[in-house]
Design an enzyme around this catalytic site. Structure first.
Site, mmCIF file in Angstrom:
data_model
loop_
_atom_site.group_PDB
_atom_site.id
_atom_site.type_symbol
_atom_site.label_atom_id
_atom_site.label_comp_id
_atom_site.label_asym_id
_atom_site.label_seq_id
_atom_site.Cartn_x
_atom_site.Cartn_y
_atom_site.Cartn_z
ATOM 1 N N CYS A 121 0.888 -1.008 0.388
ATOM 2 C CA CYS A 121 -0.089 0.523 -0.008
ATOM 3 C C CYS A 121 0.708 1.339 0.157
ATOM 4 O O CYS A 121 0.697 2.432 -0.776
ATOM 5 C CB CYS A 121 -0.823 0.256 1.358
ATOM 6 S SG CYS A 121 -2.062 0.873 1.797
ATOM 7 N N CYS A 122 1.920 1.016 0.578
ATOM 8 C CA CYS A 122 2.997 2.565 0.620
ATOM 9 C C CYS A 122 3.750 2.439 0.022
ATOM 10 O O CYS A 122 3.635 3.763 -0.802
ATOM 11 C CB CYS A 122 4.146 1.933 2.056
ATOM 12 S SG CYS A 122 3.108 2.645 3.649
ATOM 13 N N CYS A 204 -1.178 8.215 7.459
ATOM 14 C CA CYS A 204 -2.132 7.855 7.588
ATOM 15 C C CYS A 204 -3.529 7.531 8.534
ATOM 16 O O CYS A 204 -3.031 7.136 9.180
ATOM 17 C CB CYS A 204 -2.399 6.638 6.064
ATOM 18 S SG CYS A 204 -1.758 7.204 4.844
ATOM 19 N N CYS A 207 -4.246 4.194 9.328
ATOM 20 C CA CYS A 207 -1.963 3.501 10.143
ATOM 21 C C CYS A 207 -1.700 4.202 11.024
ATOM 22 O O CYS A 207 -0.677 4.031 11.354
ATOM 23 C CB CYS A 207 -1.024 2.985 8.950
ATOM 24 S SG CYS A 207 -1.510 2.328 7.500
ATOM 25 N N CYS A 230 7.739 4.231 5.720
ATOM 26 C CA CYS A 230 7.054 3.746 4.292
ATOM 27 C C CYS A 230 7.812 3.733 3.740
ATOM 28 O O CYS A 230 6.685 3.048 2.196
ATOM 29 C CB CYS A 230 5.371 5.114 4.448
ATOM 30 S SG CYS A 230 7.510 6.384 4.506
HETATM 31 S S1 SF4 Z 1 0.432 4.716 5.782
HETATM 32 FE FE1 SF4 Z 1 -1.169 2.679 5.135
HETATM 33 S S2 SF4 Z 1 -2.879 3.672 4.236
HETATM 34 FE FE2 SF4 Z 1 -0.662 5.387 3.821
HETATM 35 S S3 SF4 Z 1 -0.598 4.040 2.413
HETATM 36 FE FE3 SF4 Z 1 0.804 3.627 3.654
HETATM 37 S S4 SF4 Z 1 0.190 1.824 4.671
HETATM 38 FE FE4 SF4 Z 1 -1.426 2.971 3.062
#
Ligand code: SF4
Length: 234
Positions: A121-122, A204, A207, A230
């Site tokens: 996701c990151c 985010c 998280c 991240c």
């Molecule tokens: S901090 Fe969490 S929601 Fe944001 S990009 Fe990374 S995994 Fe995705």
């Protein structure tokens, strides 16, 4: 935004000289050197937790590009801080978008990828957009500080970002938490309202959780997972 014209070899040599010459310099001196060395090829990143680096950069190089990663998962307070910075500071805010909206990502990978594979996701929502944006710059400045965590304790003031082939600058590397607090008060700097609500480190929304008194400042990031960064800085 400019198109990079300097070779990675040239930039690596500049980074090596900067690392030697600027250790011990003030944040303003470091940003001044970077502005002179790279001109419009310098960008500053901002998470919109506090806006100290963006504020400093606006004094040193008015109109400077400030990069904000619009992940689609930010707290509303973070979006509000970005909007305020864009309206008030003498900077050019660039909101970097992932290739997919959250809905498109959900359709391809399933909902809430952050809960199953936060690294992916990151990578999709932070690392890839920054990498793409960096094709237009020779150097980027980040708000990383040595005092933030053990993993950041050796942050150099200037380094060569091998992955991106760019110069990476951390003007606040030597700043303590108290230095940040003092600068915010003395300069009336915009801060994310969550900072005063037990969120000492803000990422985010899915998280990031509140941190109890005495806990490590970054304990609220990816809580319960071994993940601590991240991927922008590793
Ligand atoms: S901090 Fe969490 S929601 Fe944001 S990009 Fe990374 S995994 Fe995705």
């Amino acid at each position: 935004m400019i198109t990079t014209v300097r070779s990675p070899e040239d930039l690596a040599a500049v980074a090596a000289r900067g690392a030697t010459d600027l250790e011990g310099a003030t944040a303003r001196e470091i940003l001044g050197w970077a502005a002179e060395e790279f001109g419009d090829g310098l960008a500053v990143t901002a998470s919109m937790q506090d806006t100290v680096l963006a504020h400093l950069a606006a004094q040193v190089k008015p109109g400077i590009d400030v990069l904000f990663l619009e992940t689609g998962y930010h707290f509303i307070e973070t979006i509000g801080t970005a909007d305020a910075v864009e309206a008030v500071y003498d900077i050019t805010l660039r909101r970097l978008l992932p290739l997919q909206t959250v809905a498109e990502q959900d359709a391809q990978y399933g909902p809430d990828l952050f809960s199953r594979n936060p690294d992916l996701c990151c990578a999709l929502r932070k690392v890839a957009p920054l990498n793409a944006a960096m094709s237009g710059y020779d150097a980027w400045a980040t708000g990383l500080r040595r005092a933030e965590s053990a993993a950041r304790a050796d942050t150099p003031v200037v380094s060569f970002d091998v992955k991106r082939g760019r110069v990476k600058i951390a003007p606040l590397a030597a700043w303590s938490d108290e230095d940040v607090d003092r600068y915010i008060v003395e300069n009336n700097v915009l801060v994310n309202p969550l900072l005063s609500n037990e969120y000492p480190s803000i990422g985010c929304e899915p998280c990031t959780r509140r941190v109890a008194p005495g806990e490590d400042a970054r304990a609220g990031r990816w809580a319960g997972l071994t993940k601590t960064e991240c991927g922008l800085h590793t």
